[in-house]
Design a protein around this motif. Structure first.
Motif, PDB file in Angstrom:
ATOM      1  N   VAL A  37       0.841  -1.202   0.000  1.00 14.40           N
ATOM      2  CA  VAL A  37       0.000   0.000   0.000  1.00 14.40           C
ATOM      3  C   VAL A  37       0.874   1.249   0.000  1.00 14.40           C
ATOM      4  CG1 VAL A  37      -1.661   1.333   1.365  1.00 14.40           C
ATOM      5  CG2 VAL A  37      -1.996  -1.115   1.043  1.00 14.40           C
ATOM      6  N   ALA A  38       1.925   1.248   0.794  1.00 15.95           N
ATOM      7  CA  ALA A  38       2.829   2.404   0.839  1.00 15.95           C
ATOM      8  C   ALA A  38       3.510   2.608  -0.515  1.00 15.95           C
ATOM      9  CB  ALA A  38       3.863   2.217   1.941  1.00 15.95           C
ATOM     10  N   LEU A  39       3.952   1.523  -1.128  1.00 15.76           N
ATOM     11  CA  LEU A  39       4.609   1.636  -2.431  1.00 15.76           C
ATOM     12  C   LEU A  39       3.659   2.190  -3.477  1.00 15.76           C
ATOM     13  CD1 LEU A  39       7.014   1.024  -4.346  1.00 15.76           C
ATOM     14  CD2 LEU A  39       5.906  -1.167  -4.757  1.00 15.76           C
ATOM     15  N   TYR A  40       2.460   1.661  -3.539  1.00 17.33           N
ATOM     16  CA  TYR A  40       1.525   2.132  -4.553  1.00 17.33           C
ATOM     17  C   TYR A  40       0.999   3.528  -4.232  1.00 17.33           C
ATOM     18  CZ  TYR A  40       1.999  -2.290  -6.832  1.00 17.33           C
ATOM     19  OH  TYR A  40       2.525  -3.357  -7.487  1.00 17.33           O
ATOM     20  N   GLY A  41       1.006   3.918  -2.980  1.00 20.51           N
ATOM     21  CA  GLY A  41       0.706   5.301  -2.640  1.00 20.51           C
ATOM     22  C   GLY A  41       1.769   6.234  -3.170  1.00 20.51           C
ATOM     23  N   ALA A  42       3.017   5.832  -3.032  1.00 24.62           N
ATOM     24  CA  ALA A  42       4.113   6.642  -3.572  1.00 24.62           C
ATOM     25  C   ALA A  42       4.025   6.721  -5.095  1.00 24.62           C
ATOM     26  CB  ALA A  42       5.457   6.056  -3.141  1.00 24.62           C
ATOM     27  N   ILE A  43       3.661   5.623  -5.738  1.00 26.33           N
ATOM     28  CA  ILE A  43       3.522   5.619  -7.190  1.00 26.33           C
ATOM     29  C   ILE A  43       2.373   6.536  -7.612  1.00 26.33           C
ATOM     30  CG2 ILE A  43       2.885   4.184  -9.172  1.00 26.33           C
ATOM     31  CD1 ILE A  43       4.469   1.907  -7.792  1.00 26.33           C
ATOM     32  N   GLN A  57       9.027  12.506 -18.056  1.00 23.34           N
ATOM     33  CA  GLN A  57       9.991  11.660 -17.365  1.00 23.34           C
ATOM     34  C   GLN A  57       9.365  11.020 -16.126  1.00 23.34           C
ATOM     35  OE1 GLN A  57      10.777  14.841 -18.250  1.00 23.34           O
ATOM     36  NE2 GLN A  57      12.161  14.443 -19.949  1.00 23.34           N
ATOM     37  N   LEU A  58       8.498  11.750 -15.438  1.00 24.49           N
ATOM     38  CA  LEU A  58       7.849  11.187 -14.260  1.00 24.49           C
ATOM     39  C   LEU A  58       6.879  10.073 -14.637  1.00 24.49           C
ATOM     40  CD1 LEU A  58       7.189  14.284 -11.973  1.00 24.49           C
ATOM     41  CD2 LEU A  58       8.823  12.440 -11.638  1.00 24.49           C
ATOM     42  N   VAL A  59       6.316  10.129 -15.827  1.00 25.82           N
ATOM     43  CA  VAL A  59       5.459   9.041 -16.300  1.00 25.82           C
ATOM     44  C   VAL A  59       6.301   7.779 -16.481  1.00 25.82           C
ATOM     45  CG1 VAL A  59       3.964   8.255 -18.168  1.00 25.82           C
ATOM     46  CG2 VAL A  59       3.796  10.600 -17.349  1.00 25.82           C
ATOM     47  N   ASP A  60       7.499   7.932 -17.027  1.00 31.55           N
ATOM     48  CA  ASP A  60       8.395   6.783 -17.175  1.00 31.55           C
ATOM     49  C   ASP A  60       8.787   6.209 -15.819  1.00 31.55           C
ATOM     50  OD1 ASP A  60       8.308   7.098 -19.911  1.00 31.55           O
ATOM     51  OD2 ASP A  60      10.177   8.266 -20.004  1.00 31.55           O
ATOM     52  N   VAL A  61       9.059   7.089 -14.861  1.00 29.15           N
ATOM     53  CA  VAL A  61       9.387   6.634 -13.506  1.00 29.15           C
ATOM     54  C   VAL A  61       8.206   5.861 -12.917  1.00 29.15           C
ATOM     55  CG1 VAL A  61       9.846   7.443 -11.154  1.00 29.15           C
ATOM     56  CG2 VAL A  61      11.070   8.442 -13.074  1.00 29.15           C
ATOM     57  N   THR A  62       7.003   6.340 -13.154  1.00 28.39           N
ATOM     58  CA  THR A  62       5.809   5.670 -12.649  1.00 28.39           C
ATOM     59  C   THR A  62       5.675   4.266 -13.236  1.00 28.39           C
ATOM     60  OG1 THR A  62       4.693   7.793 -12.412  1.00 28.39           O
ATOM     61  CG2 THR A  62       3.304   5.844 -12.456  1.00 28.39           C
ATOM     62  N   LEU A  63       5.919   4.143 -14.520  1.00 27.49           N
ATOM     63  CA  LEU A  63       5.815   2.827 -15.160  1.00 27.49           C
ATOM     64  C   LEU A  63       6.854   1.846 -14.618  1.00 27.49           C
ATOM     65  CD1 LEU A  63       5.167   3.896 -18.846  1.00 27.49           C
ATOM     66  CD2 LEU A  63       3.548   2.844 -17.271  1.00 27.49           C
ATOM     67  N   VAL A  64       8.070   2.295 -14.464  1.00 26.29           N
ATOM     68  CA  VAL A  64       9.131   1.421 -13.943  1.00 26.29           C
ATOM     69  C   VAL A  64       8.845   1.049 -12.485  1.00 26.29           C
ATOM     70  CG1 VAL A  64      11.582   1.299 -13.372  1.00 26.29           C
ATOM     71  CG2 VAL A  64      10.852   2.228 -15.568  1.00 26.29           C
ATOM     72  N   ALA A  65       8.416   2.010 -11.682  1.00 21.34           N
ATOM     73  CA  ALA A  65       8.114   1.736 -10.274  1.00 21.34           C
ATOM     74  C   ALA A  65       6.945   0.769 -10.139  1.00 21.34           C
ATOM     75  CB  ALA A  65       7.819   3.033  -9.535  1.00 21.34           C
ATOM     76  N   THR A  66       5.958   0.872 -11.022  1.00 23.84           N
ATOM     77  CA  THR A  66       4.831  -0.055 -10.983  1.00 23.84           C
ATOM     78  C   THR A  66       5.284  -1.472 -11.302  1.00 23.84           C
ATOM     79  OG1 THR A  66       3.346   1.727 -11.634  1.00 23.84           O
ATOM     80  CG2 THR A  66       2.546  -0.509 -11.922  1.00 23.84           C
ATOM     81  N   LEU A  67       6.125  -1.622 -12.287  1.00 22.52           N
ATOM     82  CA  LEU A  67       6.644  -2.940 -12.637  1.00 22.52           C
ATOM     83  C   LEU A  67       7.457  -3.533 -11.488  1.00 22.52           C
ATOM     84  CD1 LEU A  67       7.121  -5.199 -14.693  1.00 22.52           C
ATOM     85  CD2 LEU A  67       9.087  -3.912 -15.500  1.00 22.52           C
ATOM     86  N   LEU A  68       8.331  -2.733 -10.895  1.00 20.42           N
ATOM     87  CA  LEU A  68       9.125  -3.212  -9.763  1.00 20.42           C
ATOM     88  C   LEU A  68       8.238  -3.524  -8.562  1.00 20.42           C
ATOM     89  CD1 LEU A  68      12.236  -0.877  -9.989  1.00 20.42           C
ATOM     90  CD2 LEU A  68      12.079  -3.295 -10.607  1.00 20.42           C
ATOM     91  N   GLY A  69       7.185  -2.730  -8.359  1.00 22.87           N
ATOM     92  CA  GLY A  69       6.252  -2.995  -7.271  1.00 22.87           C
ATOM     93  C   GLY A  69       5.519  -4.312  -7.461  1.00 22.87           C
TER      94      GLY A  69
END
Length: 85
Positions: A37-43, A57-69
């Motif tokens: 929940v904390a990770l997806y809140g940050a995303i 660039q933040l959209v790209d960060v969001t996509l990578v963070a979602t995959l890692l999450g």
């Protein structure tokens, strides 16, 4: 103050509550769910900031963070499943 500031505050509150659950969770499974929940809140906060700032660039960060999450969720579920057995 923009239209996206109240949702960012709500996400920040949810993030802080999830961190409390990570620290005080009664079981490992509760802590794993709270960490997700904390990770997806940050995303979600990063995604809202991307919209507010208009940053690609933040959209790209969001996509990578979602995959890692997602990968972290799978790994945590395997770990919790082995401890529960």
């Amino acid at each position: 103050m923009t239209l996206l500031d109240p949702p960012l505050l709500a996400i920040a509150a949810a993030f802080l509550l999830a961190l409390v659950r990570v620290l005080r969770g009664p079981s490992v499974a509760d802590r794993a769910v709270a960490a997700d929940v904390a990770l997806y809140g940050a995303i979600a906060a990063i995604a809202l900031l991307a919209v507010r700032e208009g940053s690609e660039q933040l959209v790209d960060v969001t996509l990578v963070a979602t995959l890692l999450g997602f990968l972290a969720t799978v790994a945590l579920s395997l770990l919790v499943g082995r401890r529960g057995s």
